[in-house]
Design an enzyme around this catalytic site. Structure first.
Site, PDB file in Angstrom:
ATOM      1  N   LYS A   1      68.339 -18.633  42.963  1.00 39.38           N
ATOM      2  CA  LYS A   1      67.120 -18.186  43.641  1.00 39.38           C
ATOM      3  C   LYS A   1      66.948 -18.912  44.973  1.00 39.38           C
ATOM      4  O   LYS A   1      66.927 -20.147  45.023  1.00 39.38           O
ATOM      5  CB  LYS A   1      65.917 -18.435  42.728  1.00 39.38           C
ATOM      6  CG  LYS A   1      64.617 -17.804  43.169  1.00 39.38           C
ATOM      7  CD  LYS A   1      63.567 -18.019  42.073  1.00 39.38           C
ATOM      8  CE  LYS A   1      62.247 -17.349  42.399  1.00 39.38           C
ATOM      9  NZ  LYS A   1      61.259 -17.591  41.319  1.00 39.38           N
TER      10      LYS A   1
ATOM     11  N   GLU B   1      64.390 -13.543  34.002  1.00 36.26           N
ATOM     12  CA  GLU B   1      64.322 -14.927  34.446  1.00 36.26           C
ATOM     13  C   GLU B   1      63.918 -15.810  33.268  1.00 36.26           C
ATOM     14  O   GLU B   1      63.084 -15.424  32.452  1.00 36.26           O
ATOM     15  CB  GLU B   1      63.272 -15.024  35.561  1.00 36.26           C
ATOM     16  CG  GLU B   1      63.016 -16.412  36.100  1.00 36.26           C
ATOM     17  CD  GLU B   1      61.825 -16.430  37.036  1.00 36.26           C
ATOM     18  OE1 GLU B   1      61.833 -17.250  37.976  1.00 36.26           O
ATOM     19  OE2 GLU B   1      60.872 -15.635  36.835  1.00 36.26           O
TER      20      GLU B   1
ATOM     21  N   CYS C   1      62.029 -12.662  40.483  1.00 39.96           N
ATOM     22  CA  CYS C   1      60.575 -12.846  40.397  1.00 39.96           C
ATOM     23  C   CYS C   1      59.927 -12.908  41.776  1.00 39.96           C
ATOM     24  O   CYS C   1      59.775 -11.903  42.452  1.00 39.96           O
ATOM     25  CB  CYS C   1      60.269 -14.088  39.563  1.00 39.96           C
ATOM     26  SG  CYS C   1      58.546 -14.210  39.018  1.00 39.96           S
TER      27      CYS C   1
END
Length: 526
Positions: A339, A279, A389
């Site tokens: 995301k 990321e 994440c």
């Protein structure tokens, strides 16, 4: 009015034990491998709640207080990485907010304890409260679930049957069973001891004997293997300003990929079929910046494989998406995962004008917007399930990916904003649980570490050190079969929560009936 000194002593002792319970739970979490402390922690808190007065469960007010103290004992040492660069206020505020849920457990536990089935009831109530704090507010905060402290524990196979919720329940049930044994010993009841031991051992029996049979043979006859690389380029500086030198971060990951390409050409390393960047590897939007696109293309061409590029993309309305783009040297950018579960107070700030009154860092929170899609991207015929994440903490993210055909799981993450803290090890533990939950290899690529390769059994086969540029290269299995946990999805959690609600309702009814008939709350029901 003079207070009874014995009551004061009892309250002080119960308060100390509650805090100790939280501290024990914290010590059970990575980077330590003291997973067996978790059920002991639950047992201590339950003893305070069901026998703290000496003759029965605590009052609901006391239950909340002792639960809150246990929560503070757990979350305050678990979450200091929240405030490592922004000061203690956000850390302590979040720790306190999460501890309120543990206080809620204390309230519901003393209500549900008024039944002979109280060890089961309290374990179910723990599951209910974990669901609640993983869902509310602002989408919830699942960090610190019991399951995420168990990647080295013997209950881990439960994740393959009922996911993280069943694993958490198994730990809680072991703890309440131990508490039942302690209560029976105090009351010298042999039958109670036998029941308590049976409850405490039940989760282990299921995990060690039943779960492997339900999960079945770990070999997927339709599987194939590929060679995958995880790049850890590291960052020029840690903290909130790690990406002030965005070009340097991108250059670091390009440089490490080119170094890998040199090793491949020299025969020192097998050629990867796919490369995973972390990321924020390219916070320069490569779809808008030709220089960034050229660098990424050159890296892909040199290594001879497509790259999953963690990037920040700027939308036309100036909002941003945290995206993973499939970047092939020959074809350029392809499919991408935006995301979907974004982090409040980090990637976006709810109630920005309100929180601006309390912290100068409010305006530094991002303006990210959530994406859509099923979390799967395809690169050269490989289906990768992506959880970026923060997403790895949420059950629904990877369940959707694997159900949609993901053959392995990639976790691109950026831990540079949290410095040299336990956060990265806590997150790696989640990835290990997810590997078992879905029967998939997991590739963790972190900007500054820890990057890792995780087998479907949850074992870490390779890993990097913190703050060191590195590349992991490993052969992994691409699988198409699914575990029971993947097939069931959220059903186990719904069942656990529904049963907990039934016990709470029964407990409320029993409490009201007892007060109505005797004028006081009845003693503990064996």
């Amino acid at each position: 009015m003079k207070r009874d000194p014995r009551a004061i002593t009892r309250v002080a002792a119960s308060s100390a034990v509650s805090v100790a319970s939280g501290l024990l739970l914290y010590l059970s979490f990575p980077p330590r491998t003291l997973w067996f402390l978790a059920p002991l922690s639950i047992a201590l808190l339950v003893l305070v709640l069901v026998r703290g007065r000496g003759d029965g469960p605590q009052s609901k007010k006391a239950g909340f207080g002792y639960g809150l103290l246990a929560g503070l004992g757990f979350f305050v040492p678990l979450l200091p990485w929240i405030g490592v660069y922004v000061g203690p206020l956000p850390w302590l505020a979040l720790a306190t907010a999460e501890s309120v849920f543990t206080g809620l457990f204390g309230v519901l536990a003393v209500v549900a304890a008024r039944t002979r089935w109280w060890p089961l009831a309290l374990a179910l109530v723990w599951s209910l409260v974990e669901w609640a704090r993983s869902s509310f507010p602002f989408g919830g905060f699942p960090w610190g679930r019991l399951a995420f402290g168990q990647p080295d524990g013997w209950l881990l196979p439960l994740a393959g049957v009922g996911g993280a919720p069943l694993l958490s329940f198994g730990v809680a049930l072991t703890g309440t069973g131990l508490a039942a044994v302690a209560v029976a010993l105090l009351e010298k009841r042999l039958r109670g001891i036998i029941v308590g031991v049976s409850v405490a051992a039940s989760a282990s029996i299921v995990a060690l004997a039943v779960a492997p049979m339900l999960i079945g043979d770990s070999h997927d006859p339709d599987s194939r293997t590929i060679t995958v690389a995880a790049i850890q380029g590291s960052v020029p500086r840690l903290g909130l300003d790690f990406n002030a030198q965005r070009r340097a971060v991108l250059d670091n990951h390009v440089r490490e990929t080119l170094s890998l390409a040199d090793d491949v050409r020299a025969g020192r390393t097998p050629a990867p079929d796919l490369v995973v960047w972390p990321e924020n590897a390219s916070d320069i939007d490569p779809l808008r910046n030709a220089d960034a696109a050229t660098e990424i293309t050159a890296a892909s061409e040199a290594v001879g494989a497509p790259i999953l590029v963690g990037s920040v993309l700027v939308n036309d309305d100036r909002t941003t998406t945290n995206s993973v783009i499939v970047w092939d040297g020959a074809a350029g950018p392809g499919e991408r995962h935006d995301k979907k579960i974004i982090q409040p107070f980090g990637e976006y700030l709810p109630w920005r004008s309100f929180f601006r009154l309390f912290s100068e860092y409010a305006d530094r929170a991002g303006y990210f917007v959530p994406g859509t899609g099923n979390g799967v991207v395809h690169a050269d015929g490989i289906a990768a399930g992506i959880a970026t994440c923060y997403e790895v903490a949420f059950d629904r993210a990877l369940n959707e990916s694997v159900r949609s055909g993901a053959e392995f799981i990639a976790i691109p993450t950026n831990n540079a904003t949290f410095g040299d803290t336990e956060m990265t090890y806590q997150q790696l533990a989640m990835s290990r649980v997810r590997a078992v939950e879905h029967g998939r290899s997991v590739v963790v690529a972190a900007t500054s570490g820890v990057s890792a390769i995780v087998s479907p059994s949850g074992a870490v086969t390779q890993r990097t050190e913190l703050f060191v540029p590195d590349a992991l290269v490993s052969e992994i299995e691409l699988r198409h079969d699914t575990t029971v946990a993947t097939d069931l999805g959220a059903i186990p959690e719904y069942v656990l929560c529904s049963l907990a609600a039934i016990f709470v309702i029964v407990g409320v009814a029993r409490s009201r009936r007892t007060i109505h008939t005797t004028g006081s709350v009845g003693k503990f029901d064996h």
